[in-house]
Scaffold this active site. Structure first.
Site, PDB file in Angstrom:
ATOM      1  N   SER A 137       0.875  -1.071  -0.033  1.00 35.63           N
ATOM      2  CA  SER A 137      -0.215   0.162   0.135  1.00 35.63           C
ATOM      3  C   SER A 137       0.891   1.430   0.052  1.00 35.63           C
ATOM      4  O   SER A 137       1.637   1.449  -0.857  1.00 35.63           O
ATOM      5  CB  SER A 137      -0.826  -0.007   1.224  1.00 35.63           C
ATOM      6  OG  SER A 137      -1.761   1.040   1.195  1.00 35.63           O
ATOM      7  N   ASP A 234     -10.053  -4.907  -4.306  1.00 36.43           N
ATOM      8  CA  ASP A 234      -9.476  -3.789  -3.484  1.00 36.43           C
ATOM      9  C   ASP A 234     -10.390  -2.691  -3.549  1.00 36.43           C
ATOM     10  O   ASP A 234     -10.443  -1.958  -4.401  1.00 36.43           O
ATOM     11  CB  ASP A 234      -8.006  -3.519  -3.977  1.00 36.43           C
ATOM     12  CG  ASP A 234      -7.272  -2.373  -2.818  1.00 36.43           C
ATOM     13  OD1 ASP A 234      -8.134  -1.893  -2.039  1.00 36.43           O
ATOM     14  OD2 ASP A 234      -6.152  -2.700  -2.864  1.00 36.43           O
ATOM     15  N   HIS A 264      -7.668  -5.531  -0.188  1.00 39.78           N
ATOM     16  CA  HIS A 264      -6.718  -4.415  -0.246  1.00 39.78           C
ATOM     17  C   HIS A 264      -5.158  -5.247   0.751  1.00 39.78           C
ATOM     18  O   HIS A 264      -4.246  -5.269   0.248  1.00 39.78           O
ATOM     19  CB  HIS A 264      -6.800  -3.293   0.433  1.00 39.78           C
ATOM     20  CG  HIS A 264      -6.013  -2.292   0.495  1.00 39.78           C
ATOM     21  ND1 HIS A 264      -5.331  -1.566  -0.495  1.00 39.78           N
ATOM     22  CD2 HIS A 264      -5.293  -1.814   1.797  1.00 39.78           C
ATOM     23  CE1 HIS A 264      -4.433  -0.867   0.037  1.00 39.78           C
ATOM     24  NE2 HIS A 264      -4.306  -0.847   1.274  1.00 39.78           N
TER      25      HIS A 264
END
Length: 290
Positions: A137, A234, A264
């Site tokens: 991320s 996601d 995610h």
């Protein structure tokens, strides 16, 4: 521009397994990531908060894990990677950014620039030689920034749900009225898809500073091998961001791996296995090239 290869998440895995690949990266190994855990150490920096980290010494290329925003180095992916690197004898380091986990500092006072400096410090002072950087991320964004700033330290990159420019892109997509309201308020409150995390609150200074680190507006000067793993489900960071990153990176060796059921965090057992297999494949590629 980079040639982008879209491939099935299963492609190449049978080859790794049939050759003994992380051989031994069985279910027991993934479940045993907490055994023989490295000890927490602290890096002191002049006039800067101490950084907490865990390190396993070993051979090159080393693996460096970069967690996501408000996350830490004790997540499932980080721990599974330590067990994997230990089993292969490769060096591994995971750490907490300033204001995260066991590191000193206050999360709300951090910026993209703050955390980029953290990564560069780790590359300069805590690891030896080129690294396979694995960024999750926000860590995927920082991974790109670090590879641009320290190309000699980037052996390869593995992005997981890479959030390059994401916070800036989302804010700029708001209506002028909404942005004006947040600017008058002085902060932007962003709900998350994970109730246990509550709300993210970003002040305007954070957002303005983040704009200085955006990478998707021009070619990305990275030439090492790059693998970008993203889940089609996601809901936090759209998968097309990984596609944009791949299209802009100058490297000729770029793969985008899409997981149809992936979310995610990419922390399901099969997600973690895919991450490990991808890194194992890169280690094999890099050591064969030497």
């Amino acid at each position: 521009m980079a040639a982008v290869a879209l491939r099935s998440c299963r492609r190449g895995l049978s080859h790794i397994l049939s050759n003994g690949g992380p051989a031994a990266l069985s279910s027991q190994r993934l479940e045993g990531a907490r055994r023989h855990k490295s000890t927490v150490q602290y890096a002191s920096r002049p006039d800067l908060p101490k950084l907490a980290y865990r390190r396993v010494k070993g051979k090159s290329p080393g693996v460096l894990f970069l967690p996501g925003y408000a996350s830490n180095m004790n997540g499932q992916k980080a721990e599974a990677l330590e067990e994997f690197c230990r089993s292969l004898g490769h060096s591994y380091l995971r750490f907490d950014y300033t204001g995260h986990g066991a590191s000193e500092g206050v999360l709300s006072e951090g910026t993209i620039g703050t955390w980029k400096k953290d990564v560069l410090y780790v590359l300069d002072e805590l690891v030896e030689g080129p690294q396979i950087m694995v960024g999750s991320s926000l860590g995927g964004w920082l991974m790109l920034l670090a590879a641009i700033a320290r190309p000699e330290k980037a052996a390869a990159l593995v992005g997981i749900s890479t959030a390059a420019d994401h916070i800036v892109t989302v804010y700029n997509s708001l209506s002028l009225e909404a942005r004006k309201e947040f600017e008058e308020k002085g902060s932007w409150t962003l709900p998350t898809k994970h109730p246990e995390e509550g709300l993210y609150d970003f002040n305007m200074d954070f957002l303005k500073e983040a704009e200085n680190h955006c990478v998707l507006q021009s070619p990305i000067p990275i030439t090492c091998p790059v693998r970008l793993i993203h889940g089609l489900k996601d809901e936090d960071v759209p998968w097309h961001i990984s596609m944009q990153v791949a299209e802009r990176i100058l490297s000729a060796d770029v793969d985008v791996i899409l997981r149809r059921q992936g979310q995610h965090r990419m922390s399901e057992r099969d997600d973690i296995k895919l991450m490990v297999y991808t890194i194992d494949d890169l280690i094999d590629k890099l050591t064969t090239m030497v």
